[in-house]
Design a protein around this motif. Sequence first.
Motif, PDB file in Angstrom:
ATOM      1  N   SER A  98       0.819  -1.216   0.000  1.00  0.00           N
ATOM      2  CA  SER A  98       0.000   0.000   0.000  1.00  0.00           C
ATOM      3  C   SER A  98       0.851   1.264   0.000  1.00  0.00           C
ATOM      4  O   SER A  98       0.346   2.339  -0.333  1.00  0.00           O
ATOM      5  CB  SER A  98      -0.951   0.004   1.193  1.00  0.00           C
ATOM      6  N   GLN A 123       3.305   1.750  -1.988  1.00  0.00           N
ATOM      7  CA  GLN A 123       3.733   1.989  -3.357  1.00  0.00           C
ATOM      8  C   GLN A 123       2.557   2.524  -4.168  1.00  0.00           C
ATOM      9  O   GLN A 123       1.411   2.283  -3.835  1.00  0.00           O
ATOM     10  CB  GLN A 123       4.244   0.693  -3.982  1.00  0.00           C
ATOM     11  N   SER A 124       2.876   3.246  -5.220  1.00  0.00           N
ATOM     12  CA  SER A 124       1.799   3.718  -6.090  1.00  0.00           C
ATOM     13  C   SER A 124       1.767   2.854  -7.350  1.00  0.00           C
ATOM     14  O   SER A 124       2.808   2.475  -7.884  1.00  0.00           O
ATOM     15  CB  SER A 124       1.998   5.184  -6.454  1.00  0.00           C
ATOM     16  N   TYR A 125       0.589   2.533  -7.748  1.00  0.00           N
ATOM     17  CA  TYR A 125       0.401   1.701  -8.921  1.00  0.00           C
ATOM     18  C   TYR A 125      -0.522   2.418  -9.893  1.00  0.00           C
ATOM     19  O   TYR A 125      -1.624   2.811  -9.516  1.00  0.00           O
ATOM     20  CB  TYR A 125      -0.240   0.357  -8.543  1.00  0.00           C
ATOM     21  N   PRO A 126      -0.094   2.584 -11.138  1.00  0.00           N
ATOM     22  CA  PRO A 126      -1.003   3.214 -12.102  1.00  0.00           C
ATOM     23  C   PRO A 126      -2.173   2.271 -12.382  1.00  0.00           C
ATOM     24  O   PRO A 126      -2.032   1.048 -12.357  1.00  0.00           O
ATOM     25  CB  PRO A 126      -0.129   3.414 -13.342  1.00  0.00           C
TER      26      PRO A 126
END
Length: 124
Positions: free
Chosen positions: A72, A74-77
Amino acid sequence: MLHYLANLRVGRVHSEYHTRLPDPRPRQYDPVVRLRAGLAVGKLHAAVQAAEPQIWQYGRAKAALAHYRELSMQSYPALPRPGVRIVPGDAYPAVKARYARLVLLGDLATDAPPPPEGIYSGRM
């Protein structure tokens, strides 16, 4: 800390099936005694570990929670949504990103063969 130890050992959610009779579980585990003993020998961590449920599912749930907390951060496109339902053999430009996301989340084995470039294979 007393509430934490008691909730960890006995639980904090009362079931709707629970009777109005006193719950015997708190009498079997006294968090005050356990906390005092842990503090007396300087091993509060050991007192917490002793209060943890001794079932294998608890350890797995704890590990999964730690893993998902890590994820959570991390950013995910967002993956593009296809305009229509895709079936195996159809073109899907984000198939590699979808494959990587499924491996990262543990929903696909790390040794699973990658899909063909741009083609949805149905294995994922």
